[in-house]
Scaffold this active site. Structure first.
Site, PDB file in Angstrom:
ATOM      1  N   VAL A  11       0.834  -1.207   0.000  1.00  0.00           N
ATOM      2  CA  VAL A  11       0.000   0.000   0.000  1.00  0.00           C
ATOM      3  C   VAL A  11       0.862   1.248   0.000  1.00  0.00           C
ATOM      4  CG1 VAL A  11      -1.748   1.286   1.282  1.00  0.00           C
ATOM      5  CG2 VAL A  11      -1.881  -1.201   1.134  1.00  0.00           C
ATOM      6  N   GLY A  12       1.918   1.251   0.794  1.00  0.00           N
ATOM      7  CA  GLY A  12       2.805   2.402   0.870  1.00  0.00           C
ATOM      8  C   GLY A  12       3.860   2.174   1.932  1.00  0.00           C
ATOM      9  N   GLY A  39       6.517   4.437   4.851  1.00  0.00           N
ATOM     10  CA  GLY A  39       6.870   5.699   5.487  1.00  0.00           C
ATOM     11  C   GLY A  39       8.293   5.660   5.986  1.00  0.00           C
ATOM     12  N   ALA A  40       8.582   6.521   6.953  1.00  0.00           N
ATOM     13  CA  ALA A  40       9.947   6.622   7.451  1.00  0.00           C
ATOM     14  C   ALA A  40      10.357   5.381   8.223  1.00  0.00           C
ATOM     15  CB  ALA A  40      10.072   7.856   8.329  1.00  0.00           C
ATOM     16  N   PHE A  41       9.415   4.725   8.886  1.00  0.00           N
ATOM     17  CA  PHE A  41       9.765   3.630   9.775  1.00  0.00           C
ATOM     18  C   PHE A  41       9.067   2.321   9.425  1.00  0.00           C
ATOM     19  CE2 PHE A  41       9.502   7.638  12.206  1.00  0.00           C
ATOM     20  CZ  PHE A  41      10.859   7.832  12.419  1.00  0.00           C
ATOM     21  N   ALA A  42       8.168   2.314   8.487  1.00  0.00           N
ATOM     22  CA  ALA A  42       7.366   1.111   8.291  1.00  0.00           C
ATOM     23  C   ALA A  42       6.967   0.963   6.831  1.00  0.00           C
ATOM     24  CB  ALA A  42       6.115   1.147   9.177  1.00  0.00           C
ATOM     25  N   VAL A  54       3.576  -0.669   4.659  1.00  0.00           N
ATOM     26  CA  VAL A  54       2.173  -1.019   4.876  1.00  0.00           C
ATOM     27  C   VAL A  54       1.705  -1.910   3.730  1.00  0.00           C
ATOM     28  CG1 VAL A  54      -0.153  -0.140   5.264  1.00  0.00           C
ATOM     29  CG2 VAL A  54       1.813   1.176   6.061  1.00  0.00           C
ATOM     30  N   ASP A  57       0.853  16.180  12.722  1.00  0.00           N
ATOM     31  CA  ASP A  57       1.228  15.838  11.352  1.00  0.00           C
ATOM     32  C   ASP A  57      -0.016  15.720  10.479  1.00  0.00           C
ATOM     33  OD1 ASP A  57       2.985  15.343   9.305  1.00  0.00           O
ATOM     34  OD2 ASP A  57       3.141  13.194   9.686  1.00  0.00           O
TER      35      ASP A  57
END
EC number: 2.7.11.1
Length: 1037
Positions: free
Chosen positions: A15-16, A18-21, A23, A131
């Site tokens: 799905v996408g 981020g900085a730490f994970a 998905v 955020d």
């Protein structure tokens, strides 16, 4: 399928990230129709994000609300931690805005109701999100299929940066995405929960206009913009309703004390306003009359045309810009269809639109009253055009009947019909259809009966957002903060009439300049003081405006009140960008806030004209801006010649000198974007001395690694004269070759003295040079370069092969530094040390450009080939390598700038004399500085997309420091050298030990923590002990 508790997922369903994970989309193992989103966090990153993860889990467990993403389960495996969360099948608001362009006020109200409901529970529990941005506002469709706005459920997600904030307390952590950060957050001031209200205001503004209210090239530019402007006024479109305008102005207050509070936000009239219930459009009887040659299918599938793709729009724009005018626009022309198919058009998808039929012949056109100002496009983009077959209506012989509750408006329209009956007709003879939005003040509508497909002449020109016909404000990208609003004369025109003309004529014909009154052009735009680097960019944009319009040529008064720059592609990328001799360009060089390391090449300008700014604070701002000397001259001339044209003191004498020097010197093209006129050494000699770096000399212009430069022969000197240079001692080693032999050969003389201006940098050991140079001047051979082929060294005491021609006896002379004060020698030693240290740092950047092994390990980890995950990880590895390179180059540039500032201060105070050695080291420092700046600019351009897409990386990037990288590289260098020594591979062990020791020594000079300095010093001492042991063992052997 990977199993996570009661759920499972496939690694291909990404799905996408981020900085730490990362998905993935998953599902329940038993209830397979239950879709979930599974966030996978690698434990390697968990040490850095463990606090954020714990807060996110705690907050999500506590928050149970339909407008907040639900957390179903948390699973911890040996290598990862998984969060099983609610899956939102509609993507995020950023994707929705990308597809829709802008939203109507009714749609904004629906979304804002749900956002406010989520914020109400956050506020009640004392939680600030920190955020909020379109990427963290998710959309979910109730019936798993895209429906109208009423079926969309808004979900607030990503609470990684959220925190508890008790009443009457303030926070001071930099979190969030810069464009949506509140000014107090980005300026690192204390803030409270009102920071979320600013973020909501920016999101609403983007939904309405299509872009955030305040933008900049970088977070630093945006911070500088907020610091310079004490009061901010977003540019709100004039057709915006008063309630929404009041809400935006209340939320987008720079001072948090003046900003609207939560209670006022929750009870704002815009949220409480009940939208007018929309009914199906009432058919209006029309004038009868056949339309020759009309044919169109009546199938519902062609009734609503989807928006054209980007390549199609580019093709359409090219056609529109090159096509001739098609005559005056036909506003709200009504088709000759019957009203029998009205029920087919009353779909729920047409909530935000008034469909206008082709009821009036092509020779009739009229303007809409101001009361019916159209509004922005919302759910779908409808376009209908072409020639439709008319259907006989039972009312076709009667006069038009006014729509109920709109008698006055209809009378005004009828008057306009009469007044504009003499207007020109469409050359194609086909009536046009249009899609017009309802306004708050006049929900009048005409029924569009029948259907037809769009024709090229009816296509609406768009650029980046959807333009529904009747939109009172064309799209144009947001200006960079600090730019000067330009006045357009060809894209905008003002109408003094009381009505606002709405043209969707896609012709690119220019509008006469007199049609744009300046009083309307200035409008309600945000005008701020321009930054110095933007002046040059605006000059390029002004050149392109008249030939590159971004809005239809026949624009109404609504277009002219808000002048903006053209499209993003033209910002600072004009092919006409060059280094000219205009005063504006010269002002840019002399007024730039960046540290001008070297002054003017002429002596009329005082040396060391350096603004007193901190170099470190300007580095990131420098690499994200484009200097005017970006492109080099196409005729092959060196930019350093061009830079002289920029000087205020430029004259014909100066140009003639350039031509002479260009004919004599083989000059290399500079890699830096700073003008060489700024980079000429300002450390000029004593007043009245001709031995200054302000004069053109071989040492100043010879490129590194090049052979010596030969001066032209003076008149009366024989070109075939043989030159011999006698000095005392042994020939120098190649590694310690003289950095300058700028010596003027004399005729035979017995003088023991030296008239050389470069003797101070020559080796103290004497030598005899015998050769046949083409002229009486010997060039310089930089370190590591071989001398001129016509020169050869002869040991002292041996007879030269030939003593014919010119003979010079050059006695060894003491270096200038021998007679200098200790402060001078200490400063020079420090400058040389920093030069060597930064050169080692620059060597490290070559190996930080991305780790190809990471992609291979990822393939073996996931056991899949060419998967989306591996591709993304590989690209992420390359970008992260570039980030480390950028950090190192910025650190090197900072150290070089600090060294140059130190040299300037010491010379001004008289503690550092401008000797040849000082001038040479300053020249080398400056060249490295230019190189670092150039590389920073290139890397920043490559990383623009990385920074914009990975806003969550901002905290991670802040943790990447040059000191850590340098220390780790030094440790790895020592470890690899020790390993090679153990296996008897001793080719370059000493070199690597020396380099590591030099890195650690330089590191000890820039570290601030005494403990770190002590540890680095101990490590360096151990390396030095090992080096001494190696030297002893080598001597024994």
């Amino acid at each position: 399928m990977e199993v996570v508790g009661d759920f499972e997922y496939c690694k291909r369903d990404l799905v996408g990230h981020g900085a730490f994970a990362v998905v993935f989309r998953g599902r329940h193992r038993q209830k397979t129709d239950w879709e979930v989103a599974i966030k996978s966090i690698n434990k390697k990153n968990l040490s850095k994000s463990q606090i954020l993860l714990g807060k996110e889990i705690k907050i999500l467990k506590e928050l149970q609300h339909e407008n907040i993403v639900a957390l179903y389960d948390v699973q911890e495996l040996p290598n990862s931690v998984f969060l099983v969360m609610e899956y939102c099948n509609g993507g995020d608001l950023a994707d929705y805005l990308q597809a829709k362009g802008t939203l109507s006020e009714d749609t904004i109200r629906v979304f804002l109701h749900q956002i406010a409901a989520a914020m109400r529970i956050l506020h009640s529990k004392g939680i600030i999100h920190r955020d909020l941005k379109p990427q963290n506002i998710l959309l979910s469709y109730a019936n798993r299929r895209k429906s109208n706005v009423s079926g969309i459920r808004i979900k607030i997600a990503d609470f990684g940066f959220a925190r508890y904030l008790h009443s009457n307390t303030m926070a001071a952590t930099l979190c969030g995405s810069p464009m949506y950060m509140a000014p107090e957050v980005i300026m690192s001031q204390h803030y409270d929960a009102k920071a979320d209200l600013w973020s909501i205001g920016t999101v609403i503004y983007q939904c309405l206009v299509g872009k955030p209210p305040f933008q900049a090239n970088s977070p630093q530019d945006l911070r500088m913009f907020y610091e310079k402007n004490r009061s901010l006024m977003p540019s709100i479109p004039r057709e915006t309703s008063p309630y929404l305008a009041n809400l935006l102005l209340g939320l987008l207050q720079r001072n948090q004390k003046d900003r609207m509070d939560f209670e006022a936000f929750f009870s704002h009239p815009f949220l409480e306003q009940v939208p007018v219930k929309k009914s199906c459009p009432v058919p209006v009887p029309v004038y009868s009359g056949p339309v020759p040659g009309s044919s169109c299918s009546s199938s519902p599938s062609c009734r609503f045309a989807s928006p054209p793709s980007l390549p199609d729009m580019q093709h359409i724009q090219e056609e529109n810009l090159s096509s001739p005018p098609l005559g005056p626009p036909n506003y709200l022309q009504v088709s000759k269809d019957s009203a029998s198919n009205s029920s087919k058009n009353s779909s729920c998808d047409t909530d935000d639109f008034v469909l206008v039929p082709h009821n009036i012949s092509s020779d009739h056109s009229y303007d809409m009253p101001m009361g019916t100002t159209a509004r922005r496009a919302s759910n779908e983009f409808f376009m209908c055009g072409g020639q439709c077959q008319p259907t006989v209506s039972p009312h076709s012989e009667t006069a038009p009947i006014p729509v109920p509750t709109q008698v006055r408006n209809y009378q005004r329209i009828e008057q306009n019909l009469i007044s504009t009956a003499s207007s020109g007709t469409n050359p194609h003879g086909s009536p046009r259809s249009a899609v017009v939005r309802r306004s708050n003040t006049s929900p009048m509508g005409f029924l569009r009966v029948g259907s037809c497909s769009p024709v090229p002449g009816d296509t609406v020109q768009t650029g980046g957002r959807r333009l529904s016909t009747g939109s009172s404000r064309p799209y144009s990208p947001s200006p960079l903060v600090g730019t000067i609003p330009e006045q357009f004369s060809q894209c905008c025109c003002g109408h003094p009439q009381g009505h606002e003309a709405r043209s969707r004529h896609s012709s690119g014909s220019p509008v006469p300049q007199t049609q744009a009154p300046q009083s309307l052009l200035l409008g309600a735009r945000l005008q701020s003081a321009p930054t110095l680097t933007d002046i040059y960019q605006n000059k390029q944009k002004l050149r392109k405006q008249h030939s590159d319009p971004v809005c239809p040529s026949h624009a109404g008064a609504g277009y002219s009140y808000s002048p903006q720059p053209s499209r993003p592609g033209s910002l600072g990328t004009s092919p006409t960008k060059h280094t000219g001799s205009s005063p504006r360009n010269s002002d840019w060089f002399f007024k730039t806030p960046l540290p001008t390391i070297i002054g003017s090449p002429t002596k009329t300008t005082a040396p060391f004209k350096i603004p007193k700014t901190q170099a470190s604070s300007n580095l990131l701002a420098l690499v994200t801006r484009h200097g005017p000397a970006e492109s080099q001259s196409k005729d092959g001339n060196d930019p350093r010649e061009c830079s002289h044209c920029l000087s205020v003191q430029g004259s014909e004498r100066h140009r003639s000198e350039q031509q002479q020097s260009k004919a004599v010197f083989g000059r290399s093209v500079s890699t830096g974007k700073l003008s060489e006129q700024q980079v000429k050494a300002p450390l000029g000699g004593h007043q009245g001395s001709t031995d200054s770096l302000n004069t053109e000399r071989p040492m100043d212009v010879a490129p590194a690694g090049a052979c010596g430069v030969m001066l032209a022969l003076p008149a009366g000197t024989a070109a075939s004269a043989r030159a011999v240079l006698f000095t005392v001692g042994s020939p120098p080693h190649s590694a310690t070759a003289p950095t300058c032999t700028h010596m003027v050969l004399r005729t035979r003389t017995t003088s023991v003295g030296s008239s050389s201006s470069g003797g101070s940098l020559c080796s103290a050991s004497g030598r005899v040079c015998v050769g046949s140079p083409p002229g009486p001047g010997l060039g310089s051979s930089p370190p590591g370069a071989e001398g001129a082929p016509s020169l050869r060294y002869v040991p002292y005491g041996a007879s030269p092969p030939s003593l014919e021609g010119l003979i010079t006896f050059e006695a060894p002379e003491l270096p200038e530094e021998t007679l200098m004060e200790r402060e001078h020698t200490d400063t020079l030693r420090h400058l040389n040390m920093m030069l060597m240290f930064t050169e080692c740092v620059l060597d490290l950047t070559a190996v930080r450009g991305g780790n190809p092994e990471l992609c291979t390990s990822a393939v073996s980890l996931y056991q899949i080939q060419e998967s989306v995950v591996v591709d993304q990880i590989s690209q992420l590895s390359k970008d992260w390598g570039r980030v480390e390179q950028l950090v190192l180059y910025m650190k090197a540039a900072q150290l070089l700038a600090a060294s140059l500032h130190l040299a300037k201060a010491q010379v001004k105070s008289g503690k550092l004399s401008p000797s040849m050695a000082v001038k040479q080291v300053v020249k080398n420092l400056n060249e490295r500085y230019k190189f670092c700046i150039t590389m920073c600019k290139k890397l920043t351009e490559k990383l623009n997309r990385f920074f914009s897409d990975k806003q969550r990386f901002i905290d991670e990037i802040n943790s990447v420091t040059a000191e850590k990288l340098i220390y780790n590289c030094a440790v790895e260098m020592v470890q690899s050298a020790a390993l090679d020594e153990m296996f008897q591979q001793t080719e370059d062990i000493v070199y690597r030990y020396h380099k590591a020791a030099l890195l650690l020594e330089g590191l000890s000079k820039i570290l601030q923590d005494p403990t770190d300095v002590e540890n680095v010093h101990k490590y360096k001492c151990s390396i030095e002990r090992r080096l001494s042991a190696l030297c002893c063992s080598t001597a024994t052997v």
